[in-house]
Design an enzyme around this catalytic site. Sequence first.
Site, mmCIF file in Angstrom:
data_model
loop_
_atom_site.group_PDB
_atom_site.id
_atom_site.type_symbol
_atom_site.label_atom_id
_atom_site.label_comp_id
_atom_site.label_asym_id
_atom_site.label_seq_id
_atom_site.Cartn_x
_atom_site.Cartn_y
_atom_site.Cartn_z
ATOM 1 N N ARG A 51 -8.667 -0.213 4.407
ATOM 2 C CA ARG A 51 -7.583 0.647 3.960
ATOM 3 C C ARG A 51 -6.357 -0.032 3.853
ATOM 4 O O ARG A 51 -5.445 0.508 2.852
ATOM 5 C CB ARG A 51 -7.446 1.783 4.741
ATOM 6 C CG ARG A 51 -8.610 2.734 5.046
ATOM 7 C CD ARG A 51 -8.344 3.677 5.935
ATOM 8 N NE ARG A 51 -7.148 4.399 5.460
ATOM 9 C CZ ARG A 51 -6.192 5.028 6.560
ATOM 10 N NH1 ARG A 51 -6.472 4.890 7.679
ATOM 11 N NH2 ARG A 51 -5.063 5.329 5.821
ATOM 12 N N ARG A 84 -3.973 9.989 4.301
ATOM 13 C CA ARG A 84 -2.805 10.732 4.483
ATOM 14 C C ARG A 84 -2.107 10.806 3.037
ATOM 15 O O ARG A 84 -1.584 11.736 2.942
ATOM 16 C CB ARG A 84 -1.800 10.114 5.465
ATOM 17 C CG ARG A 84 -0.466 10.633 5.720
ATOM 18 C CD ARG A 84 -0.675 11.959 6.564
ATOM 19 N NE ARG A 84 0.803 12.551 6.568
ATOM 20 C CZ ARG A 84 1.130 13.540 7.284
ATOM 21 N NH1 ARG A 84 0.024 14.430 7.665
ATOM 22 N NH2 ARG A 84 2.330 14.043 7.288
ATOM 23 N N ASP A 143 4.787 1.052 12.133
ATOM 24 C CA ASP A 143 3.560 0.257 11.733
ATOM 25 C C ASP A 143 3.458 -1.061 12.161
ATOM 26 O O ASP A 143 2.162 -1.855 12.038
ATOM 27 C CB ASP A 143 3.539 0.325 10.049
ATOM 28 C CG ASP A 143 3.354 1.534 9.467
ATOM 29 O OD1 ASP A 143 2.877 2.681 10.169
ATOM 30 O OD2 ASP A 143 3.410 1.679 8.386
ATOM 31 N N ARG A 171 0.176 15.212 12.940
ATOM 32 C CA ARG A 171 0.540 15.005 11.658
ATOM 33 C C ARG A 171 0.754 15.967 10.555
ATOM 34 O O ARG A 171 0.051 16.106 9.810
ATOM 35 C CB ARG A 171 0.043 13.538 11.086
ATOM 36 C CG ARG A 171 -0.214 12.407 11.727
ATOM 37 C CD ARG A 171 -0.793 11.283 11.293
ATOM 38 N NE ARG A 171 -0.006 10.619 10.086
ATOM 39 C CZ ARG A 171 -0.365 9.489 9.463
ATOM 40 N NH1 ARG A 171 -1.533 9.307 9.697
ATOM 41 N NH2 ARG A 171 0.513 9.044 8.533
ATOM 42 N N PRO A 172 1.725 17.037 10.999
ATOM 43 C CA PRO A 172 2.011 18.013 10.140
ATOM 44 C C PRO A 172 2.619 17.931 8.972
ATOM 45 O O PRO A 172 3.100 16.801 8.700
ATOM 46 C CB PRO A 172 2.762 19.179 11.194
ATOM 47 C CG PRO A 172 3.431 18.294 11.814
ATOM 48 C CD PRO A 172 2.606 16.890 12.173
ATOM 49 N N CYS A 218 -4.799 8.205 9.562
ATOM 50 C CA CYS A 218 -5.091 7.641 10.713
ATOM 51 C C CYS A 218 -4.728 8.702 12.141
ATOM 52 O O CYS A 218 -4.007 9.339 11.708
ATOM 53 C CB CYS A 218 -4.252 6.195 11.223
ATOM 54 S SG CYS A 218 -4.809 4.805 10.095
ATOM 55 N N LYS A 269 0.696 -1.231 -0.205
ATOM 56 C CA LYS A 269 0.051 0.057 0.049
ATOM 57 C C LYS A 269 0.896 0.992 -0.023
ATOM 58 O O LYS A 269 0.623 2.231 -0.894
ATOM 59 C CB LYS A 269 -0.921 0.027 1.339
ATOM 60 C CG LYS A 269 -1.363 1.262 1.676
ATOM 61 C CD LYS A 269 -2.493 1.445 2.631
ATOM 62 C CE LYS A 269 -1.479 1.520 4.117
ATOM 63 N NZ LYS A 269 -1.244 2.800 4.506
ATOM 64 N N ASN A 270 1.887 1.395 0.678
ATOM 65 C CA ASN A 270 2.383 2.455 1.284
ATOM 66 C C ASN A 270 3.658 2.751 -0.180
ATOM 67 O O ASN A 270 4.208 4.065 -0.275
ATOM 68 C CB ASN A 270 3.240 2.706 2.414
ATOM 69 C CG ASN A 270 2.279 2.722 3.577
ATOM 70 O OD1 ASN A 270 1.240 3.062 3.142
ATOM 71 N ND2 ASN A 270 2.591 2.616 4.841
HETATM 72 N N1 EPU Z 1 6.250 14.892 10.653
HETATM 73 C C1 EPU Z 1 6.308 16.258 11.019
HETATM 74 N N2 EPU Z 1 6.248 17.085 9.966
HETATM 75 C C2 EPU Z 1 5.983 16.648 8.532
HETATM 76 C C3 EPU Z 1 6.195 15.290 8.403
HETATM 77 C C4 EPU Z 1 6.315 14.376 9.331
HETATM 78 O O1 EPU Z 1 6.268 16.596 12.062
HETATM 79 O O2 EPU Z 1 6.044 17.382 7.640
HETATM 80 C C5 EPU Z 1 6.542 13.872 11.594
HETATM 81 C C6 EPU Z 1 5.199 13.172 11.911
HETATM 82 O O3 EPU Z 1 4.369 13.712 12.583
HETATM 83 C C7 EPU Z 1 5.630 11.766 12.577
HETATM 84 C C8 EPU Z 1 7.019 11.546 12.041
HETATM 85 O O4 EPU Z 1 7.532 13.035 11.246
HETATM 86 O O5 EPU Z 1 5.759 12.151 13.904
HETATM 87 C C9 EPU Z 1 7.024 10.557 10.641
HETATM 88 O O6 EPU Z 1 6.352 11.067 9.753
HETATM 89 P P1 EPU Z 1 6.308 10.462 8.300
HETATM 90 O O7 EPU Z 1 6.390 11.588 7.546
HETATM 91 O O8 EPU Z 1 7.681 9.569 8.098
HETATM 92 O O9 EPU Z 1 5.093 9.548 7.992
HETATM 93 P P2 EPU Z 1 4.140 9.518 6.820
HETATM 94 O O10 EPU Z 1 4.866 10.221 5.582
HETATM 95 O O11 EPU Z 1 3.106 10.510 7.246
HETATM 96 C C10 EPU Z 1 4.355 6.969 6.017
HETATM 97 C C11 EPU Z 1 3.482 6.089 5.982
HETATM 98 C C12 EPU Z 1 2.800 5.547 7.491
HETATM 99 C C13 EPU Z 1 4.095 5.114 8.391
HETATM 100 C C14 EPU Z 1 5.268 6.284 8.473
HETATM 101 C C15 EPU Z 1 6.424 6.021 9.118
HETATM 102 C C16 EPU Z 1 2.124 6.329 4.167
HETATM 103 C C17 EPU Z 1 0.901 6.711 3.338
HETATM 104 N N3 EPU Z 1 2.279 6.251 5.296
HETATM 105 O O12 EPU Z 1 3.700 8.269 6.952
HETATM 106 O O13 EPU Z 1 1.979 4.453 7.443
HETATM 107 O O14 EPU Z 1 3.746 5.037 9.778
HETATM 108 O O15 EPU Z 1 5.572 6.908 6.920
HETATM 109 O O16 EPU Z 1 7.023 4.735 8.486
HETATM 110 O O17 EPU Z 1 3.205 5.857 3.401
HETATM 111 C C18 EPU Z 1 0.113 2.979 7.992
HETATM 112 O O18 EPU Z 1 0.518 2.419 6.804
HETATM 113 O O19 EPU Z 1 -0.479 2.569 8.762
HETATM 114 C C19 EPU Z 1 0.858 4.158 8.151
HETATM 115 C C20 EPU Z 1 0.463 5.108 9.196
#
Ligand code: EPU
Length: 412
Positions: A393, A92, A301, A121-122, A116, A22-23
């Site tokens: 999802r 997201r 995850d 999650r900024p 989620c 998925k990701n």
């Molecule tokens: N963060 C910030 N600012 C930003 C971006 C991120 O503060 O601009 C913080 C987040 O709040 C969090 C940390 O950095 O505390 C990590 O966030 P990241 O950006 O790495 O996560 P993401 O891209 O939003 C993806 C996956 C998530 C997975 C995370 C970490 C997708 C669609 N989602 O999220 O997957 O947990 O990377 O590996 O690729 C899931 O599949 O259940 C899921 C939540």
Amino acid sequence: MRSLRIRGGKPLIGEIRISGAKNAALPVLAATVCFRDVCTIQDCPNLSDVDAAMAILTHLGANCQRSGKTITVDPRPIDRWDIPEALMQQMRGSVFFMGPLMARFGKCCLTQPGGCPLGDRPVNFHLQGLERMGARVRWEGTLCCTGPLSGNDIFLPYPSVGATENLLMAALGAQGEMVIHNAAREPEVVCLCDFLRLGGCRITGDGTSVIRIWQGLPGSAEMTLIPDRMEAATYLCAAAATNGYIRLTNADPAHLQSVIDVLEKAGCRIELEKEAIVLCADGLQSPGMITTGPYPAFPTDAQAPIMAALLRAKGETRIRETVFSQRMHHIPALCAMGGEIAGRGDTAVITGVPRLHGASVTAADLRGAAALVIAALSAEGESEISGLRHLLRGYEDIAGKLTSLGAKLSIG
Ligand code: EPU
């Protein structure tokens, strides 16, 4: 599929094929926006998040078709760069469209993405990166970014997966060369870069902390997605929790080393093949402390699934969540099934219990939902799990796969 009834206490035994990730699917589908010709993506899982990505592509004007597990996107007719809130809120992954729209049009108009509830999650790293490339970012009810972009050195404050993916895609439309420092090293980032390279892009360093990207929009590409390492981790945890014997095909052991290490410490016997993983369990013990972190550390995850798997492990296990500030919503439901878990700040302390019992519980997020399924499979008696939209999802045909492994379940 609103609720899942599971009669637990039966070991999971058998073989299943892991679906495409998925990701990886979500950024790859978003990336098609900046391609100049038709793209074909194989092994796309049938999930509501993937449907949401296709709905955004269709809204933008792309011609997007699914046939079985193959999705074909013709991005040539795309003539919009805005995404309405209703589409952004579905997941997201909608934020991944920002980079490709900037690369193609030098502008985009979006809103905050959904996803989620895992704490704040900024998208500040995404936006600061775009600003460093010369974009003007304005909140005018919606979020509007305008170029032109030029390549630069960007230092991410944290190796954010989404920010790395978005900025590297935006860089394809930026003048010159761009370098992302402290980039995320996740396999899904590498998969996205492979897709872009198949389209002719010049990108180096993905899989390390420094990624270099040169200007140039991709042409067309055909690619098979990598296997879903989180789906694989979930089934490994489920087999471990039920004293099962499971063989996962289309699984990449190299992507799952940290999870395999923990399961081995917990007493599972694991054999690795080139594209398969075999796990056999017969009673678990605590593997000690588990700390989540960016790849290659233990994945956030898999935190909820491993917690569920270790509820009956002998001794005390500590799990520390460092990636998201609020990703332990599953604890009360796991306790309702007899788990003994104390939440202390970012750490959960699990004291192994001899048995779990069925209960009626509600899932609050995707991986938390998977944890409830695992606990229900290893509990005595019947459980009813609601909030199943979360599972849909991220887990393709979960009821079919579990049934083929001998689980007793019915869908309400
Ligand atoms: N963060 C910030 N600012 C930003 C971006 C991120 O503060 O601009 C913080 C987040 O709040 C969090 C940390 O950095 O505390 C990590 O966030 P990241 O950006 O790495 O996560 P993401 O891209 O939003 C993806 C996956 C998530 C997975 C995370 C970490 C997708 C669609 N989602 O999220 O997957 O947990 O990377 O590996 O690729 C899931 O599949 O259940 C899921 C939540």
